[in-house]
Design an enzyme around this catalytic site. Structure first.
Site: not given
Ligand code: SAJ
Length: 406
Positions: A204, A258
């Site tokens: 995870k 996360c």
């Molecule tokens: N972000 C960027 N650039 C990107 C993608 C995301 O700057 O290309 C930023 C987003 O704006 C945000 C942060 O990263 O601030 C996190 O966003 P995220 O799209 O990674 O999504 P989360 O945090 O809502 O969900 C993540 C997911 N993990 C992965 O994609 C590996 C989700 O599957 C997990 O279940 C979740 O974390 C968790 O609860 O752990």
């Protein structure tokens, strides 16, 4: 395994409890917050997740979901409580310990205890030791099944992903993995893969760290492109035409509870080895300062600048502000006292408390923000910002951290 006690009714616990109840399980949800318990017992919800309110109301009305401050004896116990970090990024597993202590008196031989919370490696073993200590007469290792089964649901799609996502089942021993597999197979349609607890815990953390490192790469590219006068959005689009390259998108930093948190659990466990993971975390956190510096540079050209900050949530098209980099950018800009700050956030009705107390920061409509601003700062890629009339931006200084204007 038809009766379940879910410890923690948050972003994962409440969807899980209501999903199980609507699948015919008898579920008892436990939370330490009396207000949350009262709200859910009325069939209402305290978190924004599509369709969750319908599911909770049906679960409560059917009698299959009860809630309270205390656990009850059930076949299965699921711990889904928060695992934040303390100062200097040390993991905080006190909520898991408290939940384990709360359910300990109710555990009987043959029960299955599942830790779903994202946890530092070794936490499931600690949970077993806590249970044994609290129940010396019980042979925990030999008669209670213990497993770590992390979730990977995407907020906003939780109810679907709880069912369709593959599940990694980390048993404290093989028979526990088998027992947990039998339980999840009753409602998960994704693949269920068994391993040991430590591997599941690190899997995870590795998933989210992989994403954080890749976002850090994109953010570093954005700062390099700024120095080299290159459009980073075009650069990434071109590089991603390579059949095996998938560079992620730069942003103002990394938010959510996360991706910005979990990598520190690995750094804490293996500080000498986790150098790239630590550097990526520090790189993503430093992006906030980079954005503030760019805006300050622009503001210096105005007598009394007004800055429209478009977006407050931690990612596009949702209302969740947890660990949002946009909030941190606005706080830093406000503390400089160099401008009036007009916040535009379509998904909220009022500013969060930490921004309400700041001078010269107000929540305005998109129209008013753009109209009155000298500088327009794009912080979140909300769909509402994608069809702004370019004419309305004609005489504005633009800082785009999310590639809306690419
Ligand atoms: N972000 C960027 N650039 C990107 C993608 C995301 O700057 O290309 C930023 C987003 O704006 C945000 C942060 O990263 O601030 C996190 O966003 P995220 O799209 O990674 O999504 P989360 O945090 O809502 O969900 C993540 C997911 N993990 C992965 O994609 C590996 C989700 O599957 C997990 O279940 C979740 O974390 C968790 O609860 O752990």
């Amino acid at each position: 395994m038809q009766t379940v006690c879910v410890m923690g009714l948050g972003y994962v616990g409440l969807p899980t409890a209501s999903l199980l109840a609507n699948r015919g399980f008898k579920v008892h949800g436990v939370d330490v917050n009396q207000k949350i318990v009262d709200l859910i017992s009325r069939g209402e919800v305290h978190i924004q997740e599509p369709d969750l309110d319908v599911l909770v109301r049906a679960a409560v009305n059917s009698g299959n979901l009860t809630v309270g401050l205390e656990p009850i004896s059930t076949d299965v116990f699921i711990i889904a409580v928060p695992t934040p970090f303390k100062d200097n990024h040390v993991p905080d597993i006190s909520y898991i310990e408290a939940a384990t202590k709360a359910l300990a008196p109710y555990v009987e031989p043959g029960n299955l205890v599942i830790l779903e919370s994202t946890s530092p490696v070794g936490t499931t073993e600690k949970m077993s030791a806590w249970l044994q200590e609290l129940r010396p007469e019980l042979d925990v290792q030999g008669s209670v099944y213990l497993a770590h089964c992390p979730e990977r649901v995407l907020p906003g799609q939780t109810l679907k992903e709880l069912v369709v996502n593959d599940r990694v089942i980390g048993g404290l021993n093989p028979v526990s993995a088998e027992k947990a597999t039998q339980f999840y197979r009753q409602f998960v349609t994704g693949e269920i893969v068994c391993t040991n607890a430590r591997t599941a815990e690190l899997a995870k953390l590795a998933e989210n760290s992989f994403r954080d490192v890749n976002i850090a790469f994109a953010n570093e590219l954005s700062m390099i492109c700024d120095r080299l006068d290159i459009n980073v959005w075009e650069l990434i689009e071109l590089a991603n035409r390579h059949p095996r390259v998938n560079i992620l998108q730069p942003g103002p930093g990394v938010g959510g509870h996360c991706i910005a948190v979990d990598p520190w659990f690995i750094v804490d466990a293996a500080p000498q080895e986790a150098r790239l993971i630590r550097t990526a975390r520090e790189g993503n956190d430093s992006k906030i300062d980079f954005v503030v510096a760019k805006v300050k540079e622009a503001a210096a050209k105005f007598e009394n600048p007004k800055i429209a900050c478009l977006g407050l949530s931690y990612k596009a098209n949702i209302d969740d502000l947890r660990e949002s980099p946009a909030v941190l950018v606005i706080e830093k800009l406000a503390s400089e006292g160099i401008a009036d700050i007009l916040v535009v956030e379509p998904y909220i009705e009022k500013l969060p408390p930490r921004l309400q107390e700041l001078q010269r920061v107000q929540l305005v409509s998109l129209k008013m923000g753009i109209n009155d601003a000298d500088i327009v700062l794009f912080l979140v890629g909300h769909r509402e910002f994608k069809n702004i009339n370019p004419k309305s931006l004609e005489y504005k200084v633009l800082v785009d951290t999310v590639g809306i204007l690419r």
